[in-house]
Design a protein around this motif. Structure first.
Motif, PDB file in Angstrom:
ATOM      1  N   UNK A  58       0.845  -1.195   0.000  1.00  8.75           N
ATOM      2  CA  UNK A  58       0.000   0.000   0.000  1.00  8.75           C
ATOM      3  C   UNK A  58       0.881   1.246   0.000  1.00  8.75           C
ATOM      4  N   UNK A  59       0.330   2.343  -0.521  1.00 11.15           N
ATOM      5  CA  UNK A  59       1.056   3.606  -0.618  1.00 11.15           C
ATOM      6  C   UNK A  59       0.227   4.705   0.022  1.00 11.15           C
ATOM      7  N   UNK A  60       0.852   5.460   0.925  1.00 10.54           N
ATOM      8  CA  UNK A  60       0.214   6.646   1.489  1.00 10.54           C
ATOM      9  C   UNK A  60       0.509   7.815   0.559  1.00 10.54           C
ATOM     10  N   UNK A  61      -0.539   8.501   0.091  1.00 13.29           N
ATOM     11  CA  UNK A  61      -0.390   9.558  -0.902  1.00 13.29           C
ATOM     12  C   UNK A  61      -0.898  10.863  -0.311  1.00 13.29           C
ATOM     13  N   UNK A  76      -7.847  13.677  -3.154  1.00 12.98           N
ATOM     14  CA  UNK A  76      -8.597  12.558  -2.605  1.00 12.98           C
ATOM     15  C   UNK A  76      -8.383  11.351  -3.503  1.00 12.98           C
ATOM     16  N   UNK A  77      -8.185  10.199  -2.880  1.00 13.54           N
ATOM     17  CA  UNK A  77      -7.860   8.974  -3.598  1.00 13.54           C
ATOM     18  C   UNK A  77      -8.789   7.845  -3.187  1.00 13.54           C
ATOM     19  N   UNK A  78      -8.837   6.834  -4.041  1.00  8.40           N
ATOM     20  CA  UNK A  78      -9.450   5.571  -3.671  1.00  8.40           C
ATOM     21  C   UNK A  78      -8.584   4.460  -4.253  1.00  8.40           C
ATOM     22  N   UNK A  79      -8.260   3.471  -3.426  1.00 17.37           N
ATOM     23  CA  UNK A  79      -7.444   2.351  -3.881  1.00 17.37           C
ATOM     24  C   UNK A  79      -8.265   1.444  -4.788  1.00 17.37           C
ATOM     25  N   UNK A  88      -9.625  11.279  -7.234  1.00 20.98           N
ATOM     26  CA  UNK A  88     -10.994  11.767  -7.295  1.00 20.98           C
ATOM     27  C   UNK A  88     -11.094  13.275  -7.169  1.00 20.98           C
ATOM     28  N   UNK A  89     -10.081  13.910  -6.591  1.00 10.47           N
ATOM     29  CA  UNK A  89     -10.131  15.361  -6.409  1.00 10.47           C
ATOM     30  C   UNK A  89      -8.715  15.886  -6.274  1.00 10.47           C
ATOM     31  N   UNK A  90      -8.526  17.145  -6.679  1.00 17.80           N
ATOM     32  CA  UNK A  90      -7.245  17.833  -6.546  1.00 17.80           C
ATOM     33  C   UNK A  90      -7.494  19.325  -6.593  1.00 17.80           C
ATOM     34  N   UNK A  91      -6.644  20.093  -5.937  1.00 22.49           N
ATOM     35  CA  UNK A  91      -6.803  21.543  -5.905  1.00 22.49           C
ATOM     36  C   UNK A  91      -6.778  22.115  -7.320  1.00 22.49           C
ATOM     37  N   UNK A  92      -7.741  22.993  -7.600  1.00 21.08           N
ATOM     38  CA  UNK A  92      -7.839  23.621  -8.904  1.00 21.08           C
ATOM     39  C   UNK A  92      -8.737  22.894  -9.869  1.00 21.08           C
TER      40      UNK A  92
END
Length: 269
Positions: free
Chosen positions: A31-34, A40-43, A52-56
């Motif tokens: 597993x990787x901590x991002x 926002x992420x989903x494995x 799923x989401x990022x600034x801008x």
């Protein structure tokens, strides 16, 4: 975007699919901590994570039927700090360029939203070695004061230019370079039946991002590095900023299945 069709994703637009691989090119099993601003992420399993989401890009996530026209493709640099949850793999930063191209007619292009973004995770000095890989274990110190260097970029390349490896040094000043598929012999360009191949190794340092540790300070530096999940170094960005000068590097010979150890010093320009 069929590669991300899960019931929990049908009401939003995914921005990218990350595909973590190891130095052998295999999907990462750990597993990787991002970490990233507004990310926002989903494995998804098998080393893959959906962004799923990022600034801008707040308006993109809710625009399911068609993406907004702005910002321009790949105009945003989303810095991701990626920390594998195992001591055998090295943490790194990755520059994710968003938004990706949503045009289905471009789906085979590397920057397409329909193509995963490969992120290579390199081994640490504690990482296992399998198969016929050639391994170069390097320690790096600064000339003059003998301090170990954390965050030095170590690169090796065979003289024929066919095989290469790279790594960042850890808090002990150590790096593990892995030639994952160095053959015993090969035909074609640079053909050889010799049991080993001449190569050169270089070390480059950006003092703005590297850390320098006196021997007595190394235990504390190791502890600090183990808890660090942000402010990591991007080896790709470092390599782009510091082109390797292999002809001036240290000569050695590498061979399939062989492990070598080498101590290098770096002198500030």
């Amino acid at each position: 975007m069929t590669m991300m069709l899960n019931p929990d994703l049908l009401d939003r637009r995914a921005l990218a699919l990350l595909a973590f691989v190891d130095a052998y090119g295999r999907p990462l099993q750990a597993s990787v901590q991002i970490e990233g601003e507004g990310v926002k992420m989903v494995a998804k399993g098998n080393g893959q994570y959906a962004v799923l989401a990022a600034k801008g890009l707040e308006t993109h996530t809710a625009a399911f039927l068609a993406p907004p026209g702005a910002p321009a493709l790949r105009s945003l640099h989303i810095q991701l700090d990626c920390t594998p949850l195992t001591r055998t793999l090295a943490p790194r930063r990755f520059d994710l360029r968003l938004p990706r191209d949503p045009d289905p007619t471009h789906r085979e292009q590397p920057n397409s939203l329909f193509q995963p973004v490969p992120i290579e995770i390199l081994p640490t000095a504690a990482g296992p070695v399998t198969g016929s890989a050639a391994v170069l274990r390097v320690s790096v110190t600064r000339s003059g004061d003998g301090k170990t260097i954390e965050g030095a970029l170590v690169r090796a390349q065979t003289d024929n230019g066919l095989f290469a490896a790279h790594a960042l040094t850890d808090a002990r000043g150590e790096a593990c370079l892995l030639f994952a598929a160095l053959p015993l012999s090969f035909a074609g360009a640079g053909a050889t039946v010799d049991p080993d191949t001449p190569a050169r190794v270089t070390v480059d340092v950006d003092p703005a991002v590297a850390r320098f540790h006196a021997p007595a300070d190394i235990p504390a530096a190791v502890t600090e590095a183990a808890g660090r999940t942000t402010g990591l170094i991007d080896p790709d960005a470092l390599a782009a900023a510091l082109p390797a000068n292999f002809p001036s590097g240290t000569a050695l010979r590498v061979a399939a299945g062989r492990q070598l150890s080498l101590a290098l010093t770096w002198t500030a320009p």
